[in-house]
Motif scaffolding. Structure first.
Motif, PDB file in Angstrom:
ATOM      1  N   ILE A  52       0.848  -1.217  -0.047  1.00 60.79           N
ATOM      2  CA  ILE A  52      -0.132  -0.008  -0.150  1.00 60.79           C
ATOM      3  C   ILE A  52       0.928   1.352  -0.020  1.00 60.79           C
ATOM      4  O   ILE A  52       0.708   2.323  -0.634  1.00 60.79           O
ATOM      5  N   GLU A  53       2.025   1.209   0.685  1.00 61.68           N
ATOM      6  CA  GLU A  53       2.821   2.427   0.909  1.00 61.68           C
ATOM      7  C   GLU A  53       3.531   2.522  -0.668  1.00 61.68           C
ATOM      8  O   GLU A  53       3.897   3.521  -0.903  1.00 61.68           O
ATOM      9  N   ALA A  54       3.839   1.332  -1.182  1.00 68.00           N
ATOM     10  CA  ALA A  54       4.678   1.572  -2.632  1.00 68.00           C
ATOM     11  C   ALA A  54       3.444   2.064  -3.451  1.00 68.00           C
ATOM     12  O   ALA A  54       4.044   2.141  -4.572  1.00 68.00           O
ATOM     13  N   GLY A  55       2.211   2.026  -3.186  1.00 70.69           N
ATOM     14  CA  GLY A  55       1.389   2.736  -4.154  1.00 70.69           C
ATOM     15  C   GLY A  55       0.441   1.472  -5.048  1.00 70.69           C
ATOM     16  O   GLY A  55      -0.269   1.997  -5.938  1.00 70.69           O
ATOM     17  N   TYR A  56       0.685   0.428  -4.647  1.00 71.28           N
ATOM     18  CA  TYR A  56      -0.172  -0.566  -5.218  1.00 71.28           C
ATOM     19  C   TYR A  56      -1.300  -0.879  -4.651  1.00 71.28           C
ATOM     20  O   TYR A  56      -1.832  -0.300  -3.447  1.00 71.28           O
ATOM     21  N   GLN A  57      -2.629  -1.119  -5.573  1.00 71.38           N
ATOM     22  CA  GLN A  57      -3.897  -0.995  -5.192  1.00 71.38           C
ATOM     23  C   GLN A  57      -4.319  -2.695  -4.669  1.00 71.38           C
ATOM     24  O   GLN A  57      -4.256  -3.220  -5.431  1.00 71.38           O
TER      25      GLN A  57
END
Length: 389
Positions: free
Chosen positions: A162-167
């Motif tokens: 989530i922190e890396a931007g994945y949904q």
């Protein structure tokens, strides 16, 4: 005419005649003795004959009795033989039934053996199934434990994604091949090995602590039950005390309400401070005399009124539970003539069932006593001055 001619007999012939006469008399005496002996023998024989006759009669009676007993014995023997035959018949029937029962028992024993074998087989199957079930439960518990261990890592990975931007919601499951799954399992096994050996003593310690816990829980349950029983018993005692007290109180109060009008032409009653819980409250005594407007408590009455009220209370208790004797010490000292007379009448009435010893200076009270004892005091000594009936 008869002519008697006296002839002289020679002396030698007379001597022979005397000897013959003596011999004949001796023979006669001998015969008499023999006859007497014979008669005695005859009497003895007759006596023996009578005894023998009696013995014969007794023997005849015994024979008759024995014949009768023999007849009775024959009858009893016949009945006994019949009973024996009947009993033997019953024994034969019972033996036949026992034989049938033995046969059925043998059949049932054979069936029991078959059933026992089937039960043993089912028990073995059940034990095997239980072992398999235990293994499965152990595997499930191990997988659950492993899942709990992996859930923090999974949550951490989820947060990193989530922190890396994945949904995360849009991610699709990735199909993993068997080889990859085996490699993952190998990695997991390596991590488990890195964790070290499992402490097997912990299971034993857990069982010991679990057993101690069960023992303590059993003791706790026992103490709890005993506490409840004691509380129930104490409550029963309290209820018994309360009911006993209220029974005595109500009867004494009734007696008090009857005695008050007789003693001072008024009314009186006993009042509980806490009727709901009488054992934790006090008791008030109220009285209303005929010349008073309202009832008052005992503490608000005058000296004479207190005396009369207290005496009424004592007489009320006496009617409920009489004592062997009562001693009243100058109870009439503060009473006037009317109330003193009423007290005298009350004591006479109550003294039918018990004895009263009254110390008094009142002449009316002294005259009404069945026995009067005079007491004087002088020089520090008390003396009995007189006794009158």
């Amino acid at each position: 005419n008869i002519e008697i001619v006296e002839k002289e007999i020679p002396e030698e012939q007379l001597r022979k005649l005397d000897e013959e006469s003596d011999a004949i008399e001796a023979e006669i005496a001998r015969y008499r003795t023999s006859i007497a002996n014979t008669e005695n023998e005859i009497k003895g024989i007759n006596s023996d004959i009578e005894v023998t006759k009696q013995l014969i009669q007794m023997q005849k009676d015994n024979i008759t009795k024995l014949e009768k007993e023999n007849d009775d014995f024959d009858k009893n023997k016949k009945l006994t033989l019949e009973q024996i035959a009947q009993t033997q018949k019953q024994v034969d029937e019972l033996e036949e039934k026992v034989k049938e029962i033995d046969e059925k028992l043998s059949e049932l024993q054979a069936q029991r053996d078959v059933v026992q074998n089937e039960v043993l087989e089912h028990q073995n199957q059940q034990n095997n199934l239980k072992l398999n079930l235990d293994r499965l439960e152990e595997n499930i518990e191990a997988l659950k434990g492993r899942r709990k261990e992996l859930e923090p890592e999974l949550e951490q990975i989820r947060n990193e994604l989530i922190e890396a931007g994945y949904q995360i919601a849009s991610l699709q499951p990735v199909e993993i091949s068997t080889e990859e799954l085996e490699r993952a399992i190998a990695r997991i096994d390596k991590k488990m090995q890195d964790m070290g050996d499992v402490n097997m003593v912990a299971i034993k310690e857990y069982d010991e602590y679990s057993e101690k816990k069960n023992e303590l829980q059993t003791k706790l349950d026992t103490l709890t039950n005993e506490k409840q029983e004691i509380q129930t018993r104490m409550q029963g005692y309290e209820d018994m005390k309360k009911s006993t007290f209220l029974e005595a109180f109500n009867k004494i109060n009734q007696n008090f309400q009857i005695i008050c009008p007789q003693l001072f032409d008024g009314t009186g009653s006993l009042v509980l401070e806490n009727p709901a819980d009488p054992l934790n409250g006090g008791l008030n005594i109220t009285a209303q005399f005929r010349d008073k407007d309202e009832a008052k408590k005992l503490t608000s009455l005058s000296g004479g009124e207190k005396s009369l009220t207290a005496l009424a209370f004592v007489f009320a208790i006496q009617r409920y539970m009489p004592a062997p004797f009562y001693a009243l010490d100058e109870s009439d000292a503060s009473l006037d003539g009317i109330y003193s007379s009423k007290l005298i009448d009350m004591i006479k009435e109550q003294s039918k069932n018990t004895q009263f010893i009254v110390v008094s200076h009142d002449k009316t009270m002294i005259k009404s006593a069945s026995r009067t004892i005079g007491i004087t005091q002088g020089k520090g000594m008390t003396k009995v001055s007189g006794i009158t009936n």
